[in-house]
Design a protein around this motif. Sequence first.
Motif, mmCIF file in Angstrom:
data_model
loop_
_atom_site.group_PDB
_atom_site.id
_atom_site.type_symbol
_atom_site.label_atom_id
_atom_site.label_comp_id
_atom_site.label_asym_id
_atom_site.label_seq_id
_atom_site.Cartn_x
_atom_site.Cartn_y
_atom_site.Cartn_z
ATOM 1 N N ASP A 147 42.780 26.458 46.797
ATOM 2 C CA ASP A 147 43.928 27.185 46.271
ATOM 3 C C ASP A 147 43.553 28.640 45.959
ATOM 4 O OD1 ASP A 147 45.518 27.991 43.516
ATOM 5 O OD2 ASP A 147 46.774 26.910 44.946
ATOM 6 N N TRP A 148 44.297 29.580 46.545
ATOM 7 C CA TRP A 148 43.945 30.992 46.366
ATOM 8 C C TRP A 148 44.102 31.453 44.929
ATOM 9 C CZ3 TRP A 148 47.638 34.485 44.716
ATOM 10 C CH2 TRP A 148 48.990 34.128 44.867
ATOM 11 N N LEU A 149 45.058 30.883 44.202
ATOM 12 C CA LEU A 149 45.238 31.287 42.799
ATOM 13 C C LEU A 149 44.040 30.869 41.953
ATOM 14 C CD1 LEU A 149 49.013 30.576 42.067
ATOM 15 C CD2 LEU A 149 47.834 32.769 41.908
ATOM 16 N N GLN A 150 43.563 29.679 42.165
ATOM 17 C CA GLN A 150 42.384 29.223 41.432
ATOM 18 C C GLN A 150 41.163 30.066 41.766
ATOM 19 O OE1 GLN A 150 41.916 25.044 42.253
ATOM 20 N NE2 GLN A 150 43.692 24.431 41.026
ATOM 21 N N GLN A 151 41.066 30.445 43.028
ATOM 22 C CA GLN A 151 39.931 31.275 43.428
ATOM 23 C C GLN A 151 39.996 32.660 42.792
ATOM 24 O OE1 GLN A 151 40.213 30.220 47.858
ATOM 25 N NE2 GLN A 151 38.024 30.348 47.540
ATOM 26 N N LEU A 152 41.217 33.211 42.674
ATOM 27 C CA LEU A 152 41.359 34.497 41.993
ATOM 28 C C LEU A 152 40.897 34.394 40.545
ATOM 29 C CD1 LEU A 152 44.737 36.180 43.052
ATOM 30 C CD2 LEU A 152 42.433 36.679 43.828
ATOM 31 N N GLY A 155 37.240 34.655 40.031
ATOM 32 C CA GLY A 155 36.602 35.930 40.372
ATOM 33 C C GLY A 155 36.574 36.277 41.837
ATOM 34 N N GLN A 156 37.178 35.438 42.681
ATOM 35 C CA GLN A 156 37.219 35.734 44.115
ATOM 36 C C GLN A 156 38.099 36.959 44.374
ATOM 37 O OE1 GLN A 156 35.680 34.274 46.929
ATOM 38 N NE2 GLN A 156 36.561 36.115 47.822
ATOM 39 N N ARG A 157 37.667 37.790 45.300
ATOM 40 C CA ARG A 157 38.435 38.979 45.685
ATOM 41 C C ARG A 157 39.182 38.725 46.985
ATOM 42 N NH1 ARG A 157 38.622 44.131 43.239
ATOM 43 N NH2 ARG A 157 37.053 44.282 41.617
ATOM 44 N N LEU A 158 40.281 39.492 47.203
ATOM 45 C CA LEU A 158 41.095 39.368 48.411
ATOM 46 C C LEU A 158 41.100 40.684 49.173
ATOM 47 C CD1 LEU A 158 44.277 37.583 46.960
ATOM 48 C CD2 LEU A 158 42.334 36.505 48.115
ATOM 49 N N CYS A 159 41.068 40.590 50.509
ATOM 50 C CA CYS A 159 41.275 41.777 51.340
ATOM 51 C C CYS A 159 42.764 41.870 51.686
ATOM 52 C CB CYS A 159 40.418 41.717 52.599
ATOM 53 S SG CYS A 159 40.882 40.429 53.780
ATOM 54 N N GLN A 185 53.616 32.554 41.022
ATOM 55 C CA GLN A 185 52.499 32.884 41.894
ATOM 56 C C GLN A 185 52.504 34.371 42.260
ATOM 57 O OE1 GLN A 185 52.532 30.247 45.276
ATOM 58 N NE2 GLN A 185 52.497 28.407 44.008
ATOM 59 N N MET A 186 53.699 34.883 42.574
ATOM 60 C CA MET A 186 53.792 36.293 42.936
ATOM 61 C C MET A 186 53.510 37.197 41.740
ATOM 62 S SD MET A 186 54.209 36.835 46.148
ATOM 63 C CE MET A 186 52.987 35.515 46.277
ATOM 64 N N GLU A 187 53.856 36.759 40.548
ATOM 65 C CA GLU A 187 53.524 37.538 39.344
ATOM 66 C C GLU A 187 52.008 37.684 39.209
ATOM 67 O OE1 GLU A 187 57.378 36.290 36.555
ATOM 68 O OE2 GLU A 187 55.451 35.256 36.346
ATOM 69 N N GLN A 188 51.280 36.599 39.495
ATOM 70 C CA GLN A 188 49.825 36.663 39.400
ATOM 71 C C GLN A 188 49.237 37.542 40.494
ATOM 72 O OE1 GLN A 188 47.592 33.067 38.228
ATOM 73 N NE2 GLN A 188 49.560 31.982 38.210
ATOM 74 N N LEU A 189 49.818 37.475 41.696
ATOM 75 C CA LEU A 189 49.353 38.347 42.780
ATOM 76 C C LEU A 189 49.657 39.801 42.465
ATOM 77 C CD1 LEU A 189 48.036 38.457 45.589
ATOM 78 C CD2 LEU A 189 50.336 38.297 46.577
ATOM 79 N N ASP A 190 50.846 40.049 41.899
ATOM 80 C CA ASP A 190 51.252 41.386 41.479
ATOM 81 C C ASP A 190 50.235 41.971 40.501
ATOM 82 O OD1 ASP A 190 52.691 43.111 39.296
ATOM 83 O OD2 ASP A 190 54.052 43.203 40.992
#
Length: 606
Positions: A147-152, A155-159, A185-190
Motif C-alpha cells: 500500500d503506497w499510503l503505508q509506505q509514505l 518514510g518512502q519517497r515518491l517520484c 487518500q488524496m488529502e494525504q498525497l496533497d
Amino acid sequence: MIQQLGIMLFREREKMGEKQKSIAEGIISISDLCRVERGELEVDYFTLQALFERLGKSIDKLELAVSCSEYDAIAYRDAIVHSIAEWDYSQLKRQIAEYHAYIDQKRPIHRQYMTALRAMSYYVKDQDYASCLCVMEQALSCTLSGDWLQQLQSGQRLCSQEIWIILAITYCRWKCGDTDGLSGQMEQLDRYILRCYTDAEEQVKVYPHCAWLLGQLYLEQDRVEEAYITCKKGKASLVENGSLSPLWEILELEETCLVKMGRQDELIWCRKCQEAVAFLYEAAGARLESNMMAAFMRSSFQGEFIITNELVRDLREANGLSQEELCANICAQETLSRIEKGKRSPNKKKLYQMLKRMGMERENYYGFIQADDYELYEKVRQFNRCFPKRRMAEAEKLCDEIKGALDMTRTINQQFIGAERIVRQQKRGELSREQANRQLWELLCMTMPPSRSGAPVYRVPFRTEYVIWNRIAVNLRNEGNVEDAIAIFENLIGRYRKSKVSMRYHAVPGMTLYINYTGFLEVYNALEKAEEIGREGLQHCLECCRGDFAGDILANMSLVYGKQGLPDVEEMYLRYGYNLISMYGRKDITRILQKAYQDKFHRDID
C-alpha cells in the motif's frame, strides 16, 4: 555530466537527511546507488530523473548533453502523451511498439512506464476505466510494493511518475463509482507533495493535478468551500511557475465552485481567464480539449538538451577539421562518422578528448553555471524568475549570493556573472549600449569563439551564450539597428531548427526568442514574418506548457494586426494578452498594457 549529477544527488540527499533506501527502493539497488553517488556508475536519464524527484527536486534546471538514442526516448514520451490527449489509439499503439526499442525494461522505472502505457491503451481505445485501473495498479507495483499510503508513512519517497500513476488510479476508481476513502487518500498525497516537493519547479508538475482531483472529490461530497480552497492552491502553484497544465481544468473547477458559492465578482474574472486561455489555443491553431488522464502525464518543461553527436559534428565543421584530423589517435574515422550520424553513442572519455581538441572543455555541458551544489541552481532559477515580474532588487541580491558561492575560476561561471554585471552596469548608466555589447561579445567568445566557417552561430548555443546573444540583439534594437538585431535572431532560430532537438527542449531560450523576434520584426514592418514567428511562439508555449510568456507574444502580435489595419483583431489580441499576463501576476507589464489599450481604444481594458 551524469557523473556530476550523481555527486550532486549524494550531497542533496545528505543535506536533507534522507536515507538511501527511501529514494532507491524499487528503482535501483543500494549498491548501484552508492556507485552513482560516487560518480562511478552512469544510469539512464529517466532513472536519474526519478532519483532526484524522490528528493522533490527537478533536473530541468540543468543543461544536459544526451546521445541521439537518449533524446529519441525522451521525445517519444511527449509524442505518446500527445496521442493520448488526441484519443488516437492507432498512433499510440504504434508509438508504444517503437518506444520499446529505446529503453531497458530491466530497469523498474521503464517497466513501470510501459505497463502504465498499456493501461492507457484501454482508456484511449474504449474509455475502459476498469481495465485501465487494474493495469495501472500493476504499473505502480513495479516500484512500490504494498500500500503506497503505508509506505509514505514509513518514510518512502515518491517520484513524479509514481504520483501521476496514483492520480490515474484514483481517477479511474472515481469514474467507476468506487469513491470510498478516496478524498482521504488524496488529502494525504496533497500534504506529501507540499511537504516533500520543496522544489517549486518539480512541485508544479504534480501538485495542481492532485489539487484538481481532490477538489472534484470534495465537490461531489458537496464540500464546496474546501473544493474552492484546494482549487485556489492548485491555481496558485500554476501561476507562480508560469505553467499551463492543467490550468484549463482548474479554471473550470473554480468556475463551478464560484457559481455554487454565488461569488459573482470573482466569477467574472475567472471567466475572463478562461476566455484568454481558450483564445491562446485558438491563436496557436491548436485544439483545447480536456483530457485529464493525459494531463496527469503532462506538465511544464524548462529543461535544455544538447545532443552530443550534433555538438561534435557542428564544432568540427566550424573548426574546419576533417573527420580524420579530429579523430586521429582517439578513435577510428568510421566510428566518428557513425557518431556524427547519430548511429552510435560516443564514449565519454573519447568524446571529451575530441571536444578538448576543438577548444571546448568538459565544463561547458552545464547550463547557466557549473556547481556541485543543487541549491545554487535553485537560486539561479529564482534569479531568472525575478525578471518577468520586475523584482530587480531581489535579482541583484540573488546574483551576489550566487557569485559568492561559485568557483569563479571556471569559465562558464565567469561568463554568467560577467553578463549579469554588464547588464547591471548598463541599467545604472555606467555603460553605453555600444560599450556593453563590446564586453558582451568578449564574454561570448570565452566559450563560442569565432569559427573558421565565418558563421556567427555555428552550433546550438548553451544557455548563458543565448542570454548574451539576446542581450546584444536588444541593445542593437534600442540603438535603432533593428536589421542587425533581427539577423541575430534569424541565425539563432536557424541553428535551433537545424538541430534534431525540438524547440520544446530549448524551453527557456525559446520564450524570449519568440517574444523579441516577433517584436523586432513588427518594428521593422516585416509583418507577415512577424505573424508567422508569433504564431510559432504561441505553439512553443503550448508545447512547453508555459502560459506566462504567451501574453507577451499576443501583445506583440496585436501591434502587427494594428499595422495591417485590423483594429478588431488588434484589440482582441491585446485584451487577451493583458488577461493572461494579469493572471500570472505581472503587474508592471499589465500597467503598460492598460495604458497602451486606453491610448489606442480610448476606454479601459477592464
